[in-house]
Scaffold this active site. Sequence first.
Site, mmCIF file in Angstrom:
data_model
loop_
_atom_site.group_PDB
_atom_site.id
_atom_site.type_symbol
_atom_site.label_atom_id
_atom_site.label_comp_id
_atom_site.label_asym_id
_atom_site.label_seq_id
_atom_site.Cartn_x
_atom_site.Cartn_y
_atom_site.Cartn_z
ATOM 1 N N GLU A 133 -0.041 -1.069 5.576
ATOM 2 C CA GLU A 133 1.084 -0.701 6.437
ATOM 3 C C GLU A 133 1.040 0.774 6.787
ATOM 4 O OE1 GLU A 133 5.138 0.586 7.634
ATOM 5 O OE2 GLU A 133 4.010 1.278 5.893
ATOM 6 N N ASP A 170 0.841 -1.203 0.000
ATOM 7 C CA ASP A 170 0.000 0.000 0.000
ATOM 8 C C ASP A 170 0.877 1.255 0.000
ATOM 9 O OD1 ASP A 170 0.775 -0.759 2.633
ATOM 10 O OD2 ASP A 170 -0.709 0.612 3.477
#
Lengths: 360, 360
Positions: free
Chosen positions: B132, B74
């Site tokens: 994350e 991400d």
Amino acid sequence: MTAIPLETTATSAELTRQLCDIESVSGGEGAIADAIEAAARRAPHLDVTRVGDTIVARTALGRDRRVVIAGHIDTVPVNGNLPTRPLVVDGEEHLWGRGTVDMKAGVAVQLKLAVELAEPVFDVTWIWYDHEEVGEEHNGLRRLAAEHPDLMQGDFAILGEPSNGQIEGGCNGTLRAEIRTRGVRAHSARAWAGHNAIHDAAAVLQVLQEYRPREVDVEGLRYREGLNAVRISGGVAGNVIPDECIVEVNYRFAPSRSLEEATAHVVDLFAGFDVRVVDAASGARPGLDAPLAIEFIEAVGATPQPKYGWTDVARFSALGIPAVNFGPGDPTKAHADDESVPVAQIAGTEASLRAWLTRS
Amino acid sequence: MTAIPLETTATSAELTRQLCDIESVSGGEGAIADAIEAAARRAPHLDVTRVGDTIVARTALGRDRRVVIAGHIDTVPVNGNLPTRPLVVDGEEHLWGRGTVDMKAGVAVQLKLAVELAEPVFDVTWIWYDHEEVGEEHNGLRRLAAEHPDLMQGDFAILGEPSNGQIEGGCNGTLRAEIRTRGVRAHSARAWAGHNAIHDAAAVLQVLQEYRPREVDVEGLRYREGLNAVRISGGVAGNVIPDECIVEVNYRFAPSRSLEEATAHVVDLFAGFDVRVVDAASGARPGLDAPLAIEFIEAVGATPQPKYGWTDVARFSALGIPAVNFGPGDPTKAHADDESVPVAQIAGTEASLRAWLTRS
């Protein structure tokens, strides 16, 4: 859709309750406008016009003078304070809830009198309008003045904004501006690679916290100013140094100060910052020397006070129509979560207006 | 839905570009996870497991040691910096755009090696995980450790977070807390009837602006701390004195300080304010004395540096697995709008990892 029925034969306090319980936060005035329009249309002596969610109801009796009596039908956001409920404060009966003060009680008094007074001594234009609690550009009365100035005409105007049943002259101006700080984004684990725009806003808030507002005499009335942050926002994500912070301030200024002077004052206070005016409206001088104003003050038997809040009296002033604020409710309770209006004040305001309009 | 095809035979820089152009802001990793899963499943030497949007691909060669190599898929929000484009800085070829540094270049290197190295000298567990860049509770590796701890096991772990192709040991801890001020609502025309919560936040921002972060030596590495506002919000409407303001701060603390000590430090700094910790993760001590860590450092030929940012090495540390950060890209460019990675660094990282995993 059938409009929600309003009992205009009930007391003005009961009618206040009915109006408050039709939730009408700015932008959502459709249902309450429908209800008021339906009630007004039931009175054969009223010519009713609807413009958006603004309702105009006029008598046409051929009187030589016309009075405009207006009130807004929207409220600030509800915050756990609806539905309304009865409340006793120091032994005095109140109605508690969002809008009771600002300004459904005033609207209730106006609507009851509009429907009941078929033959007032002046022709009367009753106006109930939308979008007063939000940006100037949305204001229903501003729109009416722009699109149908004929419907605004009159020799004197009364705005039913809360004034504790007293006459309040003129109003402060208001200006909203965004003060912007700029930084440089970076990962918050390596803040030294960026520049934090929110930290820079400390200086903006410091100015606000240290600001001491003026009190200013205008035509014998003492106006109190104010400068406040009303919004703050900044931030991108929980791990990013923010590159922008916006503090929105609201400056309320005495009617002796022009919009230009007020803008200059704010720009000067926040020198070095990016200042953008987003909404502004001039104040209104009291104008209490107009003939109908003098008659009205005598009839109510009150000593005029200054109006602190900006109200649409300024819009009538701009059209050359002298205008005052006169409505039930303590203006310091407007927008407060514990908004509540004394029931006796609603009845008292109704009685004063009724007596003046019927010269009884 | 067909997964977007990834060309793992292309250069790792080209594969970086392909991965970046699949937008994958936290919460929207579905498409990139599909693409990585499909690419991994095409390699017959990999056992592939998917947990949510986390992909685990393991060799099962019966080696006596297993290395875990992981990266998150991400990114922080896009801010006008997609699609990627080539950029030359000081004559050096770069790839510019959101995610190039944090951390699609690392993911590209990992994915290319995962597919190409059918017989590495260690068994390898490749992990590409989601969420994350947001709250700890959403982290895909946290979920994997909780639900499938067997898939996390290994003798040594390498996280591909940007470290300029250097080895960075351990990581700072991170803590986010909301500092809240409370006021009393009122109409902004009569501010004296309320209390402005945003003005009170001046003291909070003052603390942040005056704060001087520490630098702390831990096992020979020097960690740099940081304390920053990452978000601020307050305000009800343009004419209401606000009754609440929330400043969200992010404290990055050296791994010598426990979570409890870090919390106490923040509570102490903002004494008198309402402080609520909303997200926290301990740091990780460097752990560079582990046998595989020593071998890896020798193979890469680098001098280990401290990792400032919190990374999921802390999650491996907590499981007793020594872990380092090793990935292409300048970490100070992570989350910046001008994120860009030198193409040579992507290739260099790939070459180092390939050489170590094949002992060539």
